[in-house]
Design an enzyme around this catalytic site. Structure first.
Site, PDB file in Angstrom:
ATOM      1  N   GLU A  82       4.910   9.748  13.854  1.00  0.00           N
ATOM      2  CA  GLU A  82       5.159   9.038  12.491  1.00  0.00           C
ATOM      3  C   GLU A  82       5.450   9.844  11.309  1.00  0.00           C
ATOM      4  OE1 GLU A  82       2.062   6.007  12.093  1.00  0.00           O
ATOM      5  OE2 GLU A  82       1.795   6.577  10.100  1.00  0.00           O
ATOM      6  N   GLU A 134     -10.530   4.344   9.356  1.00  0.00           N
ATOM      7  CA  GLU A 134     -10.477   3.947   7.913  1.00  0.00           C
ATOM      8  C   GLU A 134     -11.266   2.554   7.658  1.00  0.00           C
ATOM      9  OE1 GLU A 134      -6.919   5.127   6.091  1.00  0.00           O
ATOM     10  OE2 GLU A 134      -7.467   7.287   5.987  1.00  0.00           O
ATOM     11  N   LYS A 164      -3.793  -0.388  14.030  1.00  0.00           N
ATOM     12  CA  LYS A 164      -4.599   0.696  13.436  1.00  0.00           C
ATOM     13  C   LYS A 164      -5.991   0.259  13.894  1.00  0.00           C
ATOM     14  CE  LYS A 164      -5.839   2.757   8.893  1.00  0.00           C
ATOM     15  NZ  LYS A 164      -5.665   3.017   7.452  1.00  0.00           N
ATOM     16  N   ARG A 180     -11.626  17.913  10.417  1.00  0.00           N
ATOM     17  CA  ARG A 180     -10.918  16.608  10.477  1.00  0.00           C
ATOM     18  C   ARG A 180      -9.460  17.036  11.305  1.00  0.00           C
ATOM     19  NH1 ARG A 180      -8.745  12.531   5.853  1.00  0.00           N
ATOM     20  NH2 ARG A 180      -6.713  12.113   6.747  1.00  0.00           N
ATOM     21  N   GLU A 183       4.058   9.165  -0.787  1.00  0.00           N
ATOM     22  CA  GLU A 183       2.491   9.133  -1.246  1.00  0.00           C
ATOM     23  C   GLU A 183       1.815  10.255  -1.735  1.00  0.00           C
ATOM     24  OE1 GLU A 183      -0.228   7.864   2.036  1.00  0.00           O
ATOM     25  OE2 GLU A 183      -2.078   8.440   0.775  1.00  0.00           O
ATOM     26  N   ASP A 205      -2.622  14.404   7.111  1.00  0.00           N
ATOM     27  CA  ASP A 205      -2.248  13.040   6.892  1.00  0.00           C
ATOM     28  C   ASP A 205      -1.023  13.236   5.896  1.00  0.00           C
ATOM     29  OD1 ASP A 205      -1.736  10.441   6.089  1.00  0.00           O
ATOM     30  OD2 ASP A 205      -3.489  10.462   4.813  1.00  0.00           O
ATOM     31  N   GLU A 218       0.823  -1.210  -0.156  1.00  0.00           N
ATOM     32  CA  GLU A 218      -0.081  -0.158  -0.148  1.00  0.00           C
ATOM     33  C   GLU A 218       0.929   1.225  -0.089  1.00  0.00           C
ATOM     34  OE1 GLU A 218      -3.506  -0.348   2.406  1.00  0.00           O
ATOM     35  OE2 GLU A 218      -4.090   1.902   2.363  1.00  0.00           O
ATOM     36  N   ARG A 219       0.627   2.037  -1.058  1.00  0.00           N
ATOM     37  CA  ARG A 219       1.389   3.354  -1.052  1.00  0.00           C
ATOM     38  C   ARG A 219       2.872   2.865  -1.352  1.00  0.00           C
ATOM     39  NH1 ARG A 219      -3.049   5.878  -2.215  1.00  0.00           N
ATOM     40  NH2 ARG A 219      -4.662   5.992  -0.560  1.00  0.00           N
TER      41      ARG A 219
END
Ligand code: GCV
Length: 608
Positions: free
Chosen positions: A336, A235, A231, A285, A342, A314, A110-111
């Site tokens: 992080e 999402e 996580k 957000r 990305e 993000d 992913e990514r």
């Protein structure tokens, strides 16, 4: 050329099994003729001390992995021509210096922009042991010590890491152990339910018992596993909210299971409403992480680490530091970062991250974070990072995780020296280009901290309103007069999450740094920037400059004597970057001109 790795010559077909023996092995091959003594001092842990003796031999003291880190420090300094002072003492600032791979069991990443997974293929672990050792060396040579091998989105059958895949995972851990690298697994919070447990409620005794048994099994196979990464409620991932529990309940339950074995639970704070209605102006957000976690400060077990993305959104090109990293004083925090590009050019466009990281570290008080994590930019490509120059991000991340005071320019120039046999002028040229690459990318993409004008889902190339009527909570609200969201106390109140000094700095558009203006404020296009330009003119100028700088970078790279195959990859990706910069520049400028009706003061081409 595999980054700085090619400078280490010892053959990794059958390397020694302990870090200290490995240190000797690497030194003997990389620095033949250098007389050295290894002096184990367990109390130094991961730290080391290198002393030069009068007869010019050296003595490296260190704890079990400290000796290895000391050996790599000596080797890399000697090979880069930097040399060593008479006494060089060093110890890492953060005990956990982590790489998070977003690799899926089917072999996709992913990514990921460097080829397929290094660890998985076809639903099982599948790796080349030689490359694993090479990767171990790559990580250890810059002091990285934890490798989470699977995606935080735990898709079937990655759960099997705790079950059928465990023996192979244990064999993988054996390969990394000599390099001082411990594995970590991402786990699925609902995993007990696959085994007949009726819920995943963290307060349910059956759930707690399942995780305890799972931890026991896993630690029997891999006694030095660093822990689990989670996580949850994010999402679409399962989590404690389903059962009316909070995230301290969830994290502490897992922490209890791994505590007897010295494991940690790294719990991600990337929790927000990803099904927002764009008509809803109440939800903002960037406020989400604080709202979910700040009130839990002090409630997490000692072996829980909350992992917080560096910005409140993000991994956008420019975001302020997440207020959570400043506010939770009674909780172990990890910041992080994302090496995978990305939103920052897919390892096609050049984007050297350390200038951005420096800004973050300079904003966060020394004691606020205890660990660092970075989403991996590694993959099965021969050079590991897809774009050969993207390796600078892995290298400098390692240096910063060891020493957060590391200066950007010396870190980048060290990498250049280790990677290419250039003359000093060429070294300086490439260093300067890499250091400026983030700002250039920023100039031609979304302006002044607004973020998100990128093509949805894929996240490469411009689409100024691609996210505007979507459900991800990432809106710019541009109309014919103004753009942005007011996040001051008078607006959404996001700014109230910051300590007073930062709040004061950001709340007034006159004192807010230009590059973050549109993160915090809704402003008319006619707003006067500190240098007298209007907001819209500043946007036009930045975009034209970004495109021009990219063209100049292409010429510089063309003239540098990169060896093959790097040269071919670098120049072909640069062609794509030029096309991308042009596309961004023209589309963003056209977007704002169409909305505002304001012409460019300098009469440059903006399309109708
Ligand atoms: C691993 C963003 C990315 C996702 C990623 C997620 C996360 O939404 O686009 O690919 O999922 O962040 O960090 O969990």
């Amino acid at each position: 050329m595999k980054a700085w790795l090619s400078r280490l010559s010892a053959d990794l077909k059958n390397p020694p099994a302990s870090p200290a023996e490995l240190a000797r092995f690497e030194l003997d091959h990389a620095l033949p003729g250098t007389a050295y003594t290894l002096d184990p001092v367990p109390a130094l842990g991961e730290g080391y001390c290198i002393r030069r003796r009068s007869d010019s031999s050296v003595i490296i003291s260190g704890g079990p992995t400290g000796l290895l880190y000391g050996a790599y420090a000596l080797i890399l300094r000697m090979l880069s021509g930097e040399g060593i002072p008479d006494v060089l003492e060093s110890a890492p600032r953060y005990p956990l210096r982590m790489i998070n791979c977003w690799d899926n069991a089917d072999g996709s990443v992913e990514r990921g922009y460097s080829g397929r997974s290094l660890f998985f293929e076809g639903g099982r672990l599948s790796y080349d042991p030689f490359r694993m050792r090479e990767l171990g060396r790559l990580l250890a040579s810059v002091g990285l010590n934890v490798l989470c091998i699977n995606n935080v989105n735990v898709h079937d059958p990655a759960q099997q890491l705790l079950e059928n895949m465990l023996p192979e995972a244990a064999a993988l851990a054996d390969l990394f152990r000599p390099f001082g690298v411990r594995l970590m697994f991402s786990v699925d919070f609902s995993q007990p339910m696959r085994h007949g447990v009726s819920s995943a409620d963290p307060l349910d005794p059956a759930v707690r018992a399942w995780w305890k048994a799972a931890a026991e099994r896993v630690y029997q196979a891999i006694p030095d596993l660093a822990g689990f990464l989670v996580k949850a409620d994010s999402e679409g991932r399962p989590g404690p909210f389903t059962y009316g529990r909070n995230h301290a309940d969830g994290a502490n339950m897992l922490a209890e299971a791994v505590r007897p074995f010295g494991g940690v639970i790294v719990w991600r704070c990337f929790v927000y409403n990803c099904r927002q209605d764009w008509r809803d102006t109440k939800t903002d957000r960037p406020k989400a992480a604080w709202e979910h976690y700040a009130f839990l400060d002090g409630k997490f077990a000692e072996n829980v680490i909350l992992q917080v993305k560096h910005g409140p959104f993000d991994f956008q090109v420019r975001e302020p530091v997440s207020p959570l990293l400043l506010g939770m004083k009674q909780t172990n925090l990890a910041m992080e970062l994302q090496l995978a590009q990305e939103y920052t050019g897919h390892q096609i466009d050049l984007y050297t991250m350390i200038p951005m990281w420096r800004e973050l570290f300079d904003e966060i008080p020394e004691n606020n974070i205890m660990s660092l994590a970075a989403v991996s930019n590694l993959g099965r490509d021969e050079n590991y990072t897809g774009h050969p120059l993207a390796a600078v991000n892995l290298y400098t991340y390692g240096l910063l995780a060891w020493d957060p005071a590391m200066e950007a320019e010396s870190a980048v120039s060290r990498w250049v020296r280790l990677t290419y046999a250039f003359d000093p002028d060429q070294e300086r040229t490439l260093t300067a280009l890499l250091l400026s690459s983030r700002r250039t990318y920023e100039k031609y993409t979304a302006p002044l901290g607004i973020g998100w004008m990128i093509t949805p889902h894929d996240h490469y190339g411009p689409n100024p309103s691609g996210y505007e009527y979507d459900l991800w909570g990432t809106y710019h609200k541009a109309n014919r007069d103004a753009i942005g969201i007011d996040r001051t106390a008078a607006g959404t109140g996001f700014l109230l999450q910051y300590p007073e000094s930062l709040r004061k700095k950001y709340e007034d558009p006159e004192t807010c740094p230009d590059l973050l203006l549109l993160f915090y404020h809704r402003l008319p296009y006619s707003f006067r920037m500190k240098d007298g330009r209007t907001l819209v003119q500043r946007i036009y100028d930045d975009h034209f400059e970004g495109k021009k700088e990219t063209e100049a970078m292409a010429e510089i790279l063309e003239a540098l004597p990169f060896p093959d195959p790097d040269r071919e990859i670098i120049l072909s990706r640069m062609e794509l970057q030029k096309r991308n910069a042009r596309e961004w520049c023209d589309i963003i400028n056209t977007f704002f001109r169409r909305l505002s009706g304001v012409d460019d003061l300098h009469g440059r081409v903006i399309y109708d």
